[in-house]
Design an enzyme around this catalytic site. Sequence first.
Site, short mmCIF file in Angstrom:
data_model
loop_
_atom_site.label_atom_id
_atom_site.label_comp_id
_atom_site.label_asym_id
_atom_site.label_seq_id
_atom_site.Cartn_x
_atom_site.Cartn_y
_atom_site.Cartn_z
N GLU A 28 -35.32 89.96 107.16
CA GLU A 28 -34.06 89.36 106.50
C GLU A 28 -34.35 88.37 105.51
O GLU A 28 -33.52 87.90 104.73
CB GLU A 28 -33.62 88.41 107.79
CG GLU A 28 -33.97 87.10 107.93
CD GLU A 28 -35.30 87.12 109.04
OE1 GLU A 28 -35.61 86.12 109.12
OE2 GLU A 28 -35.92 88.19 109.10
N CYS A 43 -39.89 87.91 114.74
CA CYS A 43 -40.82 86.70 114.89
C CYS A 43 -40.42 86.21 116.20
O CYS A 43 -41.06 86.64 117.30
CB CYS A 43 -40.61 85.82 113.75
SG CYS A 43 -41.74 84.28 113.58
N HIS A 86 -40.70 88.68 108.48
CA HIS A 86 -39.24 88.39 108.39
C HIS A 86 -38.60 89.55 107.44
O HIS A 86 -38.37 88.98 106.16
CB HIS A 86 -38.81 87.23 108.09
CG HIS A 86 -39.26 85.96 109.20
ND1 HIS A 86 -38.06 85.60 109.94
CD2 HIS A 86 -40.46 85.19 109.42
CE1 HIS A 86 -38.74 84.74 110.58
NE2 HIS A 86 -40.10 84.55 110.56
#
Length: 252
Positions: free
Chosen positions: A208, A89, A206
């Site tokens: 994660e 990002c 994302h």
Amino acid sequence: MADLNVGVVVFPGSNCDHDTEYAVASFSGVKPVMLWHNEHDLKGCDAIILPGGFSYGDYLRCGSIARFSPIMREVIDFAGQGRPVLGICNGFQVLVESGLLEGALIRNAGRKFICRQSTISVVNNSTIFTDRYEKGEVLRVPVAHGEGNYYASVETIDSLESNGQVVFRYTDAEGNATAEANFNGSLNNIAGITNKQGNVLGLMPHPERASEELLGSGDGRRVFESLFAHLAGTKRSSRGCCSTSPTRRSAS
């Protein structure tokens, strides 16, 4: 994996640094090294991750101030040595602003901040970040950005496509790169790219935040698993007859 070191860069305004730290530590047992923006030392890290957030408040342009931070001089040198760098990002935006990746990330087509689940397809699974995926596999990975609209010249887009540098693409659940799936307006539905050498990856979704099913999807976890498998293999090779470095591999 205990002898592997991964650095997570923390800029003023980063807000996904601890999410990334957790995602890495949860499966590897390796606690990442948190690297503050004004440091001049990568502390022996084997890979660097630039997390999401709003570095320096996104003033001027997303990532445009972060590129001048002392730590980025070290990251640029590190990447130039063929070492792995992952930008997520805002981290992707910083990589583009730093010249480590081609193109630009501009305002979303609808001019609004978008926070939602996205579906992306694996275009190239022959990179050090994606070799735990199947080519064409569709993933559910969330996005949260206001400037995620990937833009580049026609020549650059053609080069990225022909070189296998487009790694992720926004698609529908069947893997079709439709206009409806391309919610931010990115050219060619591009969600993530690498540099020509294949050691630097930037993506807007994302991973994660999709690292375990409790979060709604575990599809992002294999980005980190792929990276760690590569690092472990490189460590083993360096203890043997020779060392290896990431090189561009064509899509399988």
